[in-house]
Design an enzyme around this catalytic site. Structure first.
Site, PDB file in Angstrom:
ATOM      1  N   ALA A 131      47.382   3.301  54.549  1.00  0.00           N
ATOM      2  CA  ALA A 131      46.230   2.229  54.663  1.00  0.00           C
ATOM      3  C   ALA A 131      46.511   1.394  55.839  1.00  0.00           C
ATOM      4  O   ALA A 131      45.563   1.191  56.745  1.00  0.00           O
ATOM      5  CB  ALA A 131      46.459   1.489  53.335  1.00  0.00           C
ATOM      6  N   ARG A 140      36.979   5.908  55.689  1.00  0.00           N
ATOM      7  CA  ARG A 140      37.344   6.042  54.646  1.00  0.00           C
ATOM      8  C   ARG A 140      37.163   4.884  53.746  1.00  0.00           C
ATOM      9  O   ARG A 140      37.418   3.690  54.221  1.00  0.00           O
ATOM     10  CB  ARG A 140      38.734   6.435  54.674  1.00  0.00           C
ATOM     11  CG  ARG A 140      39.054   7.767  55.361  1.00  0.00           C
ATOM     12  CD  ARG A 140      40.658   8.285  55.044  1.00  0.00           C
ATOM     13  NE  ARG A 140      40.855   8.633  53.708  1.00  0.00           N
ATOM     14  CZ  ARG A 140      42.086   8.871  53.417  1.00  0.00           C
ATOM     15  NH1 ARG A 140      43.079   8.669  53.989  1.00  0.00           N
ATOM     16  NH2 ARG A 140      42.276   9.530  52.119  1.00  0.00           N
ATOM     17  N   ASP A 155      46.776   0.844  48.625  1.00  0.00           N
ATOM     18  CA  ASP A 155      45.722   0.972  49.433  1.00  0.00           C
ATOM     19  C   ASP A 155      44.857  -0.212  49.475  1.00  0.00           C
ATOM     20  O   ASP A 155      44.044  -0.537  50.352  1.00  0.00           O
ATOM     21  CB  ASP A 155      44.772   2.413  49.459  1.00  0.00           C
ATOM     22  CG  ASP A 155      45.325   3.364  50.109  1.00  0.00           C
ATOM     23  OD1 ASP A 155      46.406   3.851  49.358  1.00  0.00           O
ATOM     24  OD2 ASP A 155      45.190   3.719  51.103  1.00  0.00           O
ATOM     25  N   ASN A 174      46.021   3.213  44.729  1.00  0.00           N
ATOM     26  CA  ASN A 174      46.717   3.926  45.617  1.00  0.00           C
ATOM     27  C   ASN A 174      46.741   5.215  45.379  1.00  0.00           C
ATOM     28  O   ASN A 174      45.787   5.861  44.348  1.00  0.00           O
ATOM     29  CB  ASN A 174      48.292   3.556  45.350  1.00  0.00           C
ATOM     30  CG  ASN A 174      49.384   4.237  46.346  1.00  0.00           C
ATOM     31  OD1 ASN A 174      48.898   3.967  47.504  1.00  0.00           O
ATOM     32  ND2 ASN A 174      50.345   4.638  45.813  1.00  0.00           N
ATOM     33  N   LYS A 175      47.280   6.356  46.054  1.00  0.00           N
ATOM     34  CA  LYS A 175      47.257   7.746  45.978  1.00  0.00           C
ATOM     35  C   LYS A 175      47.136   8.257  44.610  1.00  0.00           C
ATOM     36  O   LYS A 175      47.802   7.982  43.486  1.00  0.00           O
ATOM     37  CB  LYS A 175      48.401   8.491  46.778  1.00  0.00           C
ATOM     38  CG  LYS A 175      48.553   9.906  46.764  1.00  0.00           C
ATOM     39  CD  LYS A 175      47.310  10.587  47.253  1.00  0.00           C
ATOM     40  CE  LYS A 175      46.874   9.791  48.417  1.00  0.00           C
ATOM     41  NZ  LYS A 175      45.534  10.483  48.980  1.00  0.00           N
TER      42      LYS A 175
HETATM   43  O1  MRU Z   1      45.425   9.563  51.555  1.00  0.00           O
HETATM   44  P1  MRU Z   1      46.310   8.932  52.215  1.00  0.00           P
HETATM   45  O2  MRU Z   1      47.308   9.890  52.617  1.00  0.00           O
HETATM   46  O3  MRU Z   1      45.808   7.967  53.445  1.00  0.00           O
HETATM   47  O4  MRU Z   1      46.943   7.856  51.281  1.00  0.00           O
HETATM   48  C1  MRU Z   1      47.991   7.257  51.319  1.00  0.00           C
HETATM   49  C2  MRU Z   1      48.473   6.200  50.335  1.00  0.00           C
HETATM   50  O5  MRU Z   1      47.887   6.426  49.200  1.00  0.00           O
HETATM   51  C3  MRU Z   1      49.421   5.445  50.609  1.00  0.00           C
HETATM   52  O6  MRU Z   1      50.431   5.276  49.586  1.00  0.00           O
HETATM   53  C4  MRU Z   1      49.031   3.987  50.876  1.00  0.00           C
HETATM   54  O7  MRU Z   1      47.879   4.219  52.081  1.00  0.00           O
HETATM   55  C5  MRU Z   1      50.039   3.066  51.337  1.00  0.00           C
HETATM   56  S1  MRU Z   1      50.850   3.534  52.873  1.00  0.00           S
HETATM   57  C6  MRU Z   1      51.839   2.581  53.468  1.00  0.00           C
END
Ligand code: MRU
Length: 359
Positions: A56, A97, A243, A253-254
């Site tokens: 993010a 995104r 995120d 989040n992921k």
């Molecule tokens: O799909 P991504 O790799 O962009 O997902 C990233 C995540 O979910 C992270 O945990 C989140 O963005 C925080 S990064 C400091």
């Protein structure tokens, strides 16, 4: 473009050089360190959509640099025409995104700065300065998150983390991984368990690589081993990134983060979210209102270009999930550690301007 990073060099996902944005292509890591030159909004949009830069905070700052490129590329014209074109390009960047609020947040700040300028050239210069300042602000925030969170980590033993939240996912240092890093730097004898993080393998490819560079001991697990690991008593804390954090503390989040939070609760293990305030979306009341990105099924049915699933199988591939605030032990930010109930504290702290908003 290819260049080998030294193992002692501070890792950065991007750099601004000779009027272009250079991105460390994260789809190539850890096998190859390749730098991708980005010169315009379509190039930046493709890089964000295709995960060459991800995480993010990192995508937010890359979006600000994309706005600087857009402003420069529009060139000399009447200010109202310039602002209309900049807004159109801003919409393209923000749409790359949908889940991380940082993209829209960064782009909006660039639009606001442009409106305070008298000429396109002045706006282009001010947006570029803002992007640089946001980058430095993010690194400072991450170090503060690290300091605030390190005290919450166990003196020794296992910490479980998910996806990649390190230097690569931010402007530098990292959020959840920054907390782990700060705990390690304060002499805590931690051992990190990182999840593989299907389907893009950010944990296996990026987190394990970052931890090895930092010399922090770690063990990689497949995502589905998390429950058994927690039940074995080897995890003292779980810490992940975010995120988007809604006003009530619900956190996107992921994909898989919600499962980890539920497993942590079932096993009596504290579950922390670490994120800068640029990830808080005070305009979104709760998790249900956060848009969750769904990506092509091919990301699940193939691995490294090889088919791994029955041909023609239907796939559901949401790449984020929402963890209800009730499962979160604490939210670690650069402005302090918040405990439930979150809403009043989040609203209060969100009113504080960031360093770059004061400047
Ligand atoms: O799909 P991504 O790799 O962009 O997902 C990233 C995540 O979910 C992270 O945990 C989140 O963005 C925080 S990064 C400091």
């Amino acid at each position: 473009m290819s260049d080998l990073l030294t193992t002692t060099e501070e890792l950065r996902p991007f750099t601004w050089q000779d009027g272009q944005l250079l991105l460390l292509d994260q789809t190539m890591l850890p096998a190859r360190e390749e730098w991708l030159a980005v010169n315009d909004v379509p190039g930046a949009g493709d890089a964000i959509r295709n995960m060459r830069v991800r995480g993010a905070p990192a995508t937010g700052i890359a979006a600000a640099y994309a706005m600087a490129l857009a402003a420069r590329n529009i060139g000399p014209t009447a200010m109202p025409v310039f602002l209309d074109e900049l807004d159109a390009q801003a919409a393209r960047v923000a749409a790359a995104r949908p889940t991380a609020v940082n993209l829209g947040w960064a782009v909006q700040r660039c639009r606001d700065v442009a409106r305070m300028c008298g000429t396109p050239a002045q706006a282009a210069a001010r947006i570029l300065s803002l992007a640089h300042a946001m980058r430095e602000d993010d690194i400072d925030s991450n170090r503060a998150i690290g300091r605030n969170g390190a005290a919450l980590m166990p003196e020794s033993g296992g910490i479980l983390t998910h996806c990649n939240t390190g230097a690569l996912a931010t402007a530098g240092y990292g959020t959840a991984l920054g907390v782990i890093r700060a705990a390690w730097e304060s002499s805590k004898q931690v051992h990190v368990f990182c999840t593989e993080t299907r389907p893009w393998l950010q944990g296996a490819r990026l987190t394990a690589w970052e931890l090895a560079r930092l010399g922090i001991p770690s063990t990689l697990i497949v995502d589905s081993a998390a429950g058994a690991l927690m039940a074995s008593g080897r995890v003292g804390a779980v810490v992940t990134g975010a995120d988007r954090i809604a006003a009530n503390g619900d956190t996107a989040n992921k994909i898989g983060t919600y499962s980890l939070a539920a497993l942590a609760a079932a096993n009596g293990i504290p579950f922390y979210v670490a994120a800068p305030f640029s990830t808080v979306d005070i305009d979104v009341q709760c998790g249900e209102d956060i848009p969750v990105e769904e990506r092509p099924g091919a990301e699940v049915t193939s691995l490294g270009g090889h088919p791994i699933a029955a041909e023609g199988v239907d796939v559901w591939n949401p790449v984020f999930d929402v963890t209800p605030a009730a499962l979160i032990t604490g939210i670690i930010t650069e402005r302090g550690v918040l405990r439930a109930p979150y809403e009043a504290q989040l609203r209060d702290l969100a009113r504080q301007p960031s360093v770059t908003e004061v400047a």
